[in-house]
Design an enzyme around this catalytic site. Structure first.
Site, short mmCIF file in Angstrom:
data_model
loop_
_atom_site.label_atom_id
_atom_site.label_comp_id
_atom_site.label_asym_id
_atom_site.label_seq_id
_atom_site.Cartn_x
_atom_site.Cartn_y
_atom_site.Cartn_z
N ASP A 261 0.81 -1.22 0.00
CA ASP A 261 0.00 0.00 0.00
C ASP A 261 0.84 1.27 0.00
O ASP A 261 0.35 2.34 -0.36
CB ASP A 261 -0.92 0.03 1.22
CG ASP A 261 -1.88 -1.15 1.26
OD1 ASP A 261 -2.21 -1.66 0.17
OD2 ASP A 261 -2.28 -1.56 2.36
N SER B 205 21.97 2.68 -19.54
CA SER B 205 23.28 2.51 -18.91
C SER B 205 23.38 3.23 -17.57
O SER B 205 24.24 2.90 -16.76
CB SER B 205 24.38 3.02 -19.84
OG SER B 205 24.36 2.37 -21.08
N GLN C 82 17.72 -5.66 -23.80
CA GLN C 82 17.74 -4.82 -22.60
C GLN C 82 17.19 -3.41 -22.86
O GLN C 82 16.84 -2.70 -21.93
CB GLN C 82 19.17 -4.71 -22.07
CG GLN C 82 19.74 -6.04 -21.62
CD GLN C 82 21.25 -6.04 -21.56
OE1 GLN C 82 21.84 -5.61 -20.58
NE2 GLN C 82 21.90 -6.53 -22.61
#
Length: 745
Positions: free
Chosen positions: A167, A492, A625
């Site tokens: 929460d 990065s 990525q």
């Protein structure tokens, strides 16, 4: 972490620590348990699990068992949230008789340090237990259940809490363990729902958890670009029904095929009546005739794999909790380990609990403003993205465009970065032009790696360097004497002046989840070590933080130089671990950590030296990525950064607008907006030059390097732990008066 002159590996000798999880479960608790156990063992302390929360503390017996290094192996990557030692709501502990039994169990085992992971109720119970401790010992002595020697040995009880709650309703911390993972579950559902809603031109109403706290609802609304959000702390004004319907109708008239409304489960009107998702559905259908659907997410928000943020948060909090316990004296108040911006801090537990209760009281008394406190010129402003795209860029652009329009600016979109600016590839961008951008990965504006001119940037390192060059060029070109702001956006996380960059969290979660899957792929096989290469250029942020989140044995990076002797040591360490019950090893390597010790070399080395003990596999993750939909963190962070940047430009324009022209040539008129420890700050680009290694495109110093020893200690390396950074005990009341710019709140 706090300062101590004692060797950290000797701090816990002769001490015992018990860890328990109580109340509702939350993803990331396992990471906190793992860190507490392993750092406790590292200090020389004896560590115990208390199974099933306070109920286990009361019942004793097998519920309180010694924890070993191996007992917390692999719990980071298990596809589950919650806690492996169990959690339960205990009525017995609320009575003095139950607390007396709990005290007896601890005294008999010589446990005088208790780490509690739970919500405000669990932490309040822990503080009461500590307050009564001396009188509980007296009762046990009188009853003949303990000896005087045992009472003397256990004369005081130290308590440290960590807040585990989806929460995010605990005052004193910017994020509780489990909140980020819950947001991941919610956003996954929202993204799935929006696709079908757009197909059928529907209105979707989603109800999320949060009890009396609207944090999940608010951040979800920001992250998905919702049309309306209902939160308990800020009930809608009278006549909201008409306003809501008008808003939805206007959106449809503008061509939007989708309407999204987010409702917190505790939402209410100003007269205290509950506002449910069904109430809103009936209103929309009756007033507008729109095809409307409701979804109540329920306990799906508590489940699933913990996010990288929660794993790292739990690990950092666990380390700080152990240090706080071992440094405590009888006079030290029970404390809670909290997150302020990007720093771990210690706060008096009961001050935090009291402020949390004050919020609930203010809401019950309908003092909405108190509850919230406890918790220009018509200018052309251009936006461009520079360098490689990353998740979260679009959220920042959307936020900047809409805040700019609200401020009265003409917002312009520059397509294809600096090259597009040079070739005049500029066009107006409207409110609806950025609809639905928050959930899209990459860059809708397009990016190019070419430096020519800069107005307002959502960049990578390329744009940071371009900004510096433009500041220098102001001496020659008056046209460049305009306010400039740079927002770091790169997977990065290598831009000086900011602890975080937009896109890094998404990439980090991609790496972490991939590591989980790769390790799971070897289930049922013999012992195996995985060598995984990550992106990042010369910056080792992704490798280090993914190593901490995924439980890596080593992470090789450029900033932390290593030799062949270090590699030999790492291999031998892993060989010895694999001769125990450990069956999986994980090695991460940053792509540019060393020109000679390549991924192939490290793979061959581990394969050769591990013969007969383990075999090896290697994976190069590559550009996956940079892809995927942005995480809730990146969406929210990008939204905040974009809005704050445009508001800053608006104020700066007021300062430099004179006699119908703009002229800005002071250092503070060209800044980078970044997160530094606890605050979002604007830093002149010129001031950041001395902090930059331009050859390798990285900062000269990085905050996350101090977390590398923690990763190694959790991998069972016996190395020194730097405890020189002093985390003072603070006061939550004072902290709230000087409201810092938090990371996610």
């Amino acid at each position: 972490m706090s300062h101590t002159s004692m060797d950290p590996t000797k701090m816990g000798v002769g001490r015992s620590i018990a860890v328990l999880t109580s109340g509702g479960d939350a993803q990331g608790m396992n990471a906190a348990v793992r860190a507490t156990v392993r750092v406790g063992l590292y200090t020389g302390a004896k560590v115990y699990f208390v199974h099933e929360g306070y109920q286990g503390l009361v019942d004793g017996g097998d519920n309180i068992r010694p924890a070993t290094w191996e007992s917390v192996s692999m719990i980071l990557s298990q596809c589950q949230g919650g806690t492996v030692i169990g959690s339960a709501r205990c009525m017995d502990f609320r009575g003095r008789e139950g607390r007396t039994k709990a005290a007896l169990n601890l005294v008999k085992l010589g446990i005088t340090n208790l780490c509690v992971i739970g919500g405000d109720g669990s932490l309040t119970g822990a503080n009461q237990f500590r307050t009564e401790w001396s009188t509980l010992l007296i009762d046990l002595l009188k009853a003949g259940k303990i000896t005087k020697e045992e009472a003397k040995r256990s004369s005081h009880l130290n308590i440290v809490g960590m807040v585990g709650s989806i929460d995010n309703d605990f005052c004193g911390t910017d994020m509780t363990i489990g909140t980020d993972s819950a947001l991941h579950r919610i956003i996954e559902v929202v993204d799935a729902i929006t696709t079908t809603a757009q197909s059928h031109q529907r209105t979707f109403i989603l109800e999320v958890m949060g009890r009396h706290c609207g944090y999940l609802a608010l951040v979800t609304a920001l992250s998905c670009g919702a049309d309306w959000v209902f939160v308990p702390e800020m009930p809608p004004e009278e006549g909201w029904e008409e306003h809501l319907c008008r808003r939805l109708a206007n959106q449809r008239a503008r061509g939007c095929r989708l309407n999204v409304i987010i409702v917190a489960e505790g939402a209410m009107s100003r007269d205290g009546n509950a506002i449910s998702s069904e109430d809103i559905k009936k209103l929309v259908e009756k007033s507008l005739g729109f095809d409307t659907r409701t979804t109540v997410l329920g306990h799906v928000q508590r489940g699933g794999t913990p996010s990288a943020f929660d794993r790292i948060l739990g690990s950092r909090m666990g380390v700080e909790a152990v240090m706080a316990l071992l440094e405590a004296t009888p006079e030290t108040p029970a404390c809670v380990v909290s997150l302020s911006g990007n720093q771990a801090v210690r706060l008096p537990l009961m001050e935090c609990v009291q402020v949390t209760k004050d919020v609930t009281t203010a809401m019950a008394e309908r003092r909405w403003e108190d509850a919230i406190k406890l918790r220009g010129n018509n200018i052309n402003v251009a936006i461009l993205n520079v360098g490689a795209p990353c998740a979260g860029m679009n959220a920042a652009v959307r936020s900047a465009v809409r805040i700019g329009i609200i401020q009265g600016h003409n917002m312009l979109a520059v397509h294809d970065g600096f090259e597009g600016l040079a070739h005049g590839n500029i066009e107006p961008i409207t409110w609806t032009g950025v609809s639905g951008w928050t959930g899209k990965g990459g860059s809708e504006l397009g990016t190019k790696r070419l430096m020519i001119i800069l107005l307002y940037v959502t960049p990578v390192f390329t744009a940071y360097v371009g900004g510096l060059e433009l500041v220098t060029a102001r001496e020659k070109y008056e046209e460049l004497c305009i306010p400039m702001v740079v927002i770091p956006a790169t997977v990065s996380n290598n831009v000086p002046g900011s602890d975080f960059s937009i896109g890094a969290d998404t990439a980090l979660n991609t790496i972490t989840s991939t590591c989980d899957r790769i390790k799971q792929s070897a289930a049922g096989t013999k012992r195996r070590v995985f060598i995984i290469e990550t992106m990042g250029g010369y910056c080792g942020y992704l490798a280090t933080m993914a190593g901490l989140a995924a439980g890596a044995d080593a992470a090789y990076i450029y900033e932390d130089k290593f030799s062949i002797r270090d590699l030999e040591t790492n291999v031998e360490h892993l060989v010895q671990k694999m001769k125990t019950d450990v069956k999986r090893g994980l090695i991460l390597r940053n792509e540019n950590c060393n020109a000679n010790y390549t991924t192939d070399f490290i793979f061959a080395l581990y394969s050769e030296e591990g013969k007969g003990v383990f075999d090896c596999r290697k994976n190069i993750l590559g550009h996956m990525q940079q892809g995927g939909t942005p995480t809730p963190f990146d969406r929210n962070f990008g939204t905040k950064m974009g809005s704050k940047a445009v508001l800053w430009i608006t104020e700066k324009l007021k300062e430099v607008y004179r006699h119908g022209r703009i002229f800005a040539n002071t250092p503070d008129s060209a800044c980078l907006l970044g997160m530094r420890k606890r605050a979002l700050t604007f830093q002149p680009l010129a001031d950041l030059k001395d902090q930059t290694d331009f050859e390798h495109r990285i900062p000269k110093t990085s905050w996350w390097l101090k977390l590398r020893p923690i990763m190694k200690i959790l991998a069972k390396y016996n190395i020194p732990l730097d405890t020189s950074e002093h985390a003072h005990m603070e006061h939550v009341i004072k902290k709230k008066l000087s409201v810092p710019e938090p990371l996610m709140k």
